[in-house]
Design a protein around this motif. Structure first.
Motif, PDB file in Angstrom:
ATOM      1  N   LYS A 213       0.097  -3.225  -3.312  1.00 44.49           N
ATOM      2  CA  LYS A 213      -0.803  -2.434  -4.163  1.00 44.49           C
ATOM      3  C   LYS A 213      -1.704  -1.537  -3.309  1.00 44.49           C
ATOM      4  N   GLU A 214      -2.238  -2.128  -2.243  1.00 48.57           N
ATOM      5  CA  GLU A 214      -3.116  -1.360  -1.363  1.00 48.57           C
ATOM      6  C   GLU A 214      -2.345  -0.256  -0.659  1.00 48.57           C
ATOM      7  N   GLY A 215      -1.115  -0.568  -0.256  1.00 43.42           N
ATOM      8  CA  GLY A 215      -0.281   0.443   0.385  1.00 43.42           C
ATOM      9  C   GLY A 215       0.006   1.614  -0.534  1.00 43.42           C
ATOM     10  N   MET A 216       0.315   1.332  -1.790  1.00 47.09           N
ATOM     11  CA  MET A 216       0.573   2.396  -2.766  1.00 47.09           C
ATOM     12  C   MET A 216      -0.671   3.256  -2.977  1.00 47.09           C
ATOM     13  N   ASP A 343      -6.630   2.239  10.047  1.00 47.50           N
ATOM     14  CA  ASP A 343      -5.995   1.171  10.812  1.00 47.50           C
ATOM     15  C   ASP A 343      -5.938  -0.138  10.025  1.00 47.50           C
ATOM     16  N   GLU A 344      -6.998  -0.440   9.277  1.00 52.07           N
ATOM     17  CA  GLU A 344      -7.034  -1.725   8.571  1.00 52.07           C
ATOM     18  C   GLU A 344      -6.012  -1.807   7.439  1.00 52.07           C
ATOM     19  N   HIS A 345      -5.488  -0.639   7.008  1.00 50.26           N
ATOM     20  CA  HIS A 345      -4.478  -0.624   5.941  1.00 50.26           C
ATOM     21  C   HIS A 345      -3.117  -0.157   6.454  1.00 50.26           C
ATOM     22  N   ARG A 346      -2.975  -0.043   7.773  1.00 49.20           N
ATOM     23  CA  ARG A 346      -1.766   0.566   8.326  1.00 49.20           C
ATOM     24  C   ARG A 346      -0.516  -0.278   8.042  1.00 49.20           C
ATOM     25  N   GLY A 347      -0.621  -1.584   8.202  1.00 49.66           N
ATOM     26  CA  GLY A 347       0.528  -2.433   7.926  1.00 49.66           C
ATOM     27  C   GLY A 347       0.938  -2.351   6.474  1.00 49.66           C
ATOM     28  N   ALA A 348      -0.031  -2.420   5.559  1.00 50.03           N
ATOM     29  CA  ALA A 348       0.258  -2.353   4.127  1.00 50.03           C
ATOM     30  C   ALA A 348       0.884  -1.023   3.751  1.00 50.03           C
ATOM     31  N   ALA A 349       0.281   0.076   4.222  1.00 50.01           N
ATOM     32  CA  ALA A 349       0.764   1.402   3.845  1.00 50.01           C
ATOM     33  C   ALA A 349       2.140   1.694   4.426  1.00 50.01           C
ATOM     34  N   LEU A 350       2.310   1.437   5.720  1.00 51.13           N
ATOM     35  CA  LEU A 350       3.588   1.739   6.354  1.00 51.13           C
ATOM     36  C   LEU A 350       4.675   0.762   5.910  1.00 51.13           C
TER      37      LEU A 350
END
Length: 404
Positions: A213-216, A343-350
């Motif tokens: 959800k955060e990545g989207m 950076d804190e959302h990089r894993g989720a987004a990518l």
């Protein structure tokens, strides 16, 4: 002289992994076609493996925002090496069948997708650690990748000639193992995410859902340029994945010249190398909008030639031109994606982005295999080329990309 303590092993590891993947990208479709004799089987395999690949991408993204990204990259490469090494072993013992491709493809997904995302999440922190310029580095990085991909298909073609197609996969397995060992030289502190922590049991599932959800949200709601870059990147993958994963392998198989596929892909990579080197050198000499527009128009001309399948020379020239103009826009999209995701959302987004790419790519390949069965490879190629022209018009008209 600046010490590139994180960058050098990171780039070396990425290069080894990419070299193995570029060899497998040429060999695997040909091995599958040789074992099954059915173009539809390749498309079906892509669809079957899509679900575990997406799950691996989603869970991998969640893990990468909690656990050390360098360590996860190492583990992922080792799993990838094992899944590829299993194919020639099975071929030499019980014989390869469609079912074995499915099993190894599912196991490989557990390694390939989180590994790819791990490198994506590491890249900006590696650059920051060694105090490099991200925009210029993206041009250099694309150049190195393209140089590696030039060598890969050529090695694949020679390997198939000397070792046979299945045994050539040993090279991919070895390169994945070397990539894992090289990543160990990246300082471990570089891989620590901002929200490092422990996940247990059902907490992983809950975290994965929240991560998606955060990545989207980050990809599609946080920034218009980031959203446009992601959407255009997905559309490019759909068309180019259909060419590289289905149209060209089927065409050269029907022409009884499967080894020529490697040289066409190498020509594309040579063009991309020249284009990305030019971007690395002159990144600030032109406006980003100029790079963007020239790249899309040039790629459209290249795809028109490639898609005609008129002759080997025309295909080769089209591939080279497509590569030449894809180099700058690939570096530009990379700059936007890496620069605009926190950076804190990089894993989720990518992780979410890679999962989406893993959905659309196999669907496109499967749909292409069906169209080839119905109307033939020549007409399918022309339809894809026409689709690229519409993509070019869409890209140039996008409001978000007018003022980049």
């Amino acid at each position: 002289m600046r010490k590139l303590r994180a960058t050098l092993p990171f780039v070396a590891s990425s290069s080894f992994s990419l070299l193995g993947n570029s060899i497998a990208g040429v060999v695997l479709p040909l091995v599958l076609l040789a074992k099954t004799g059915d173009a539809l089987a390749a498309g079906a395999l892509a669809i079957i493996c899509a679900i575990p690949q997406v799950l691996a991408g989603v869970f991998g993204g969640a893990l990468l925002d909690r656990f050390n990204r360098r360590d996860l990259s190492v583990v992922s490469d080792l799993i990838s090496a094992a899944s590829i090494a299993a194919l020639p072993i099975i071929d030499a013992t019980v014989g390869l069948s469609f079912g074995w491709f499915v099993v190894c493809g599912i196991v490989g997904a557990v390694g390939d997708i989180p590994g790819m995302t791990a490198r994506d999440t590491l890249l900006p922190t590696v650059i920051e650690h060694d105090k490099l310029d991200l925009q210029r580095f993206m041009g250099v990085s694309q150049s190195i990748d393209n140089l590696v991909v030039i060598v890969g298909p050529a090695i694949a073609s020679m390997g198939m000639g000397f070792l046979g197609a299945a045994n050539t996969l040993w090279l991919t397995a070895a390169l994945s193992f070397v990539a894992a060992m090289t990543t160990l030289f990246v300082p471990r502190a570089v891989g620590v995410p901002p929200k490092a922590g422990h996940i247990q049991g059902a907490g992983l599932v809950r975290t994965a859902v929240q991560s998606t959800k955060e990545g989207m949200r980050v990809l599609f709601k946080s920034d218009a340029v980031l959203r446009a870059s992601v959407v255009l990147g997905m559309l490019i993958v759909i068309v180019m994945g259909s060419y590289q994963g289905m149209v060209l392998p089927v065409f050269f198989t029907q022409e009884n010249a499967p080894t020529l596929l490697g040289y066409v892909l190498s020509a594309m990579s040579v063009g991309a190398l020249v284009g990305s080197l030019g971007y690395a050198k002159f990144a600030y000499a032109m406006k980003r909008r100029t790079w963007y527009a020239v790249s899309f128009v040039g790629m459209a001309i290249g795809v028109a030639a490639l898609g005609s399948l008129a002759s080997y020379g025309v295909i080769l020239a089209g591939a080279a031109m497509l590569g030449l103009f894809s180099g700058p826009v690939s570096a530009l999209f990379g700059y936007f994606v890496y620069g605009l995701i926190p950076d804190e959302h990089r894993g989720a987004a990518l992780g979410t982005q890679n999962s989406m790419l893993l959905v659309v790519a196999p669907i496109a390949v499967f749909a292409t295999s069906i169209v080839i069965e119905i109307v033939g490879v020549g007409m399918t190629s022309l339809v894809l080329a026409l689709g690229w022209i519409f993509l070019t018009a869409y890209a140039l008209a996008m409001k978000a990309m007018r003022e980049i």
